[in-house]
Design an enzyme around this catalytic site. Sequence first.
Site, PDB file in Angstrom:
ATOM      1  N   ASP A  40      -9.142  -0.150   2.046  1.00  0.00           N
ATOM      2  CA  ASP A  40      -9.185   0.315   0.655  1.00  0.00           C
ATOM      3  C   ASP A  40     -10.495  -0.092  -0.006  1.00  0.00           C
ATOM      4  O   ASP A  40     -11.141   0.706  -0.690  1.00  0.00           O
ATOM      5  CB  ASP A  40      -8.011  -0.274  -0.160  1.00  0.00           C
ATOM      6  CG  ASP A  40      -6.703   0.464   0.131  1.00  0.00           C
ATOM      7  OD1 ASP A  40      -6.668   1.208   1.123  1.00  0.00           O
ATOM      8  OD2 ASP A  40      -5.730   0.279  -0.624  1.00  0.00           O
ATOM      9  N   THR A  55      -3.199   5.384  -4.046  1.00  0.00           N
ATOM     10  CA  THR A  55      -2.105   6.140  -3.436  1.00  0.00           C
ATOM     11  C   THR A  55      -0.805   5.978  -4.227  1.00  0.00           C
ATOM     12  O   THR A  55      -0.109   6.961  -4.477  1.00  0.00           O
ATOM     13  CB  THR A  55      -1.872   5.708  -1.978  1.00  0.00           C
ATOM     14  OG1 THR A  55      -1.779   4.291  -1.933  1.00  0.00           O
ATOM     15  CG2 THR A  55      -3.006   6.153  -1.106  1.00  0.00           C
ATOM     16  N   THR A  56      -0.518   4.743  -4.624  1.00  0.00           N
ATOM     17  CA  THR A  56       0.710   4.515  -5.388  1.00  0.00           C
ATOM     18  C   THR A  56       0.632   5.277  -6.704  1.00  0.00           C
ATOM     19  O   THR A  56       1.568   5.964  -7.101  1.00  0.00           O
ATOM     20  CB  THR A  56       0.891   3.012  -5.668  1.00  0.00           C
ATOM     21  OG1 THR A  56       0.559   2.287  -4.487  1.00  0.00           O
ATOM     22  CG2 THR A  56       2.314   2.692  -6.065  1.00  0.00           C
ATOM     23  N   ASP A  89       0.833  -1.197   0.000  1.00  0.00           N
ATOM     24  CA  ASP A  89       0.000   0.000   0.000  1.00  0.00           C
ATOM     25  C   ASP A  89       0.875   1.257   0.000  1.00  0.00           C
ATOM     26  O   ASP A  89       1.656   1.477   0.925  1.00  0.00           O
ATOM     27  CB  ASP A  89      -0.875  -0.036   1.258  1.00  0.00           C
ATOM     28  CG  ASP A  89      -1.894   1.066   1.255  1.00  0.00           C
ATOM     29  OD1 ASP A  89      -2.813   0.990   0.430  1.00  0.00           O
ATOM     30  OD2 ASP A  89      -1.760   2.012   2.045  1.00  0.00           O
TER      31      ASP A  89
END
Length: 561
Positions: A394, A97-98, A64
């Site tokens: 998530d 997020t990545t 994550d």
Amino acid sequence: MAQLGGQPIFIMKEGTERTRGKDAMHNNIAAAKVIAEAVRTSLGPRGMDKMLVDQFGDVVITNDGATILKEIDVQHPAAKMMVEVAKTQDSEVGDGTTTSVILAGEFLKRAEKLLEQKIHPTVITEGFRKAADKAVEILNQMSIDSGIDDYEGLKNAAMTCMSSKIVSESREMLAELCIDAIKAIAEKDEEAKWVADIDKVQIQKKEGEMIDDTKLIKGIILDKEVVNPGMPKSVRDAKILLLQSAIEIEKTEFDSKLQITSPEQIQQYLDEEENMLRKMAEKIKNSGANVVVCQKGIDDMAQHFLSQAGILAVRRVKKSDLEKLSQATSGSIFNDLDDITAEKLGKAGLVEERKIMGESWIFIEECVDPKSVVILIRGGTELIVDEVERAIHDALCVVRDIVEDGKIVGGGGAPELETAIKLREYASTLGGREQLAVEIFADSLDIVPKTLAENAGIDQIEILMKLRASHQKGNKFAGFNLENGEVVENMMQDGVVEPTVVKIQAIKSATEATSMILRIDDVIAGAKTSMPPPGAGGMPPGMGGMGGGMGGMGGGMPPMY
Ligand code: ADP
Ligand code: MG
């Protein structure tokens, strides 16, 4: 240090570091790129996990983006801004997020090239802002309608977001569980729009069993045990007394002495205490309560009386849990036993103590309010349970995003590719230097399908060519399915689905951070103070006047002891 008539003037503290102009900018961009590089290999279902060890030796294994960046202790200020990108993405939409960090890295990398061509940073940031606005428009336009009633869409999106995590084997069952949880807590606001506050989904975790044993429980779990072994461990049709005060004899506020002169008096005193506790237990029993949840302590003697009355009691429960229970069972929280009334007791179908991995937990199920749900996470080890928690977070966010926003797109790089193509068309209508900025913005979006392919060990250029060709033919969701390694015309049909807001937010947060970093042309870093700062306090008394009189210069002087 400025120079005036040959005399150096100290403006800043000694040891202050300052980099300016191009140097500052390249320095910042380099630091930001390092951060993007660090998370790059973890993107997508074929992405790798990272093992992070903190200064205490605690280990986290995750894929994550937000977690990776939270765990590594970043020092460089521009790098910290990249960490903020991930944080914003996480708090706004919970996934992507990545992607957002990789995008920001790519924006900066390409902007640097324009800077080298002497294009002013503000021209670039202005172009990026326009491009981002347009991208939002394009993404919204290409989206498909979805929402709380689109079970398939919700499930595919939840499964897609979990496909890159350790939990991917169990993702179908976890996706269903997350949808059930969100559906339970979702409600319509005044404007009849769906809202789902994921904080209302309680999460409990305990290592042991397997990920597949993770369950959705309609109710509340307390990590407490029944206070006395003589009490029932399970109560059906529970009438629950929620109590804020202790079931004990109140101690006096002041130290007081009790003068006892004969053994009878001791007995009398103890009898009196027992009587008071008995009365307290009786009050509870008479109210009709068969379960007591108490925020404070319960005296041993009182426990005994409650056991005799067949009442299940739990003590030292957190105030927040008491409040949750009040909401779930629609019972009032009482402070005084004299105030209890039967109709204000909480109600639940079942209150039961169950043992999980040798620890006792109290389950309060079949509550009056169906909006109380708990996800009880299980998994082989603590590390797995923690990663399952992140995956579930998530997935809950993704389901919420779709329930609230009602739009989805196909994944696997399709939305980025399509947006890039449309943006290039838009750029050609602009002309001038802005056009260049919008073009490199569009080129940057390709980093998503590129990285997905790279992480799967597949030739990026070839895939990109094929995908672009398919998009040109009108397949807006053409992408690369990493499950079977095929280029597909519609990722949605393969069940790879993402909420539109996740894609939009990634672009927004990445653009914002990029602009902020590009606008910086001066970095002034204060000296680290590892020893007490030299100043008036440390000077000999005679010099006090000088320290004060020279104001800002004081810090620039060598320390005196
Ligand atoms: P992020 O932190 O950005 O969400 P992830 O590691 O979760 O990063 O990866 C998300 C990306 O992986 C998205 O672009 C998504 O579309 C893509 N993805 C997920 N499943 C597949 C799949 N089966 N094939 C191709 N891409 C996929
Ligand atoms: Mg994700």
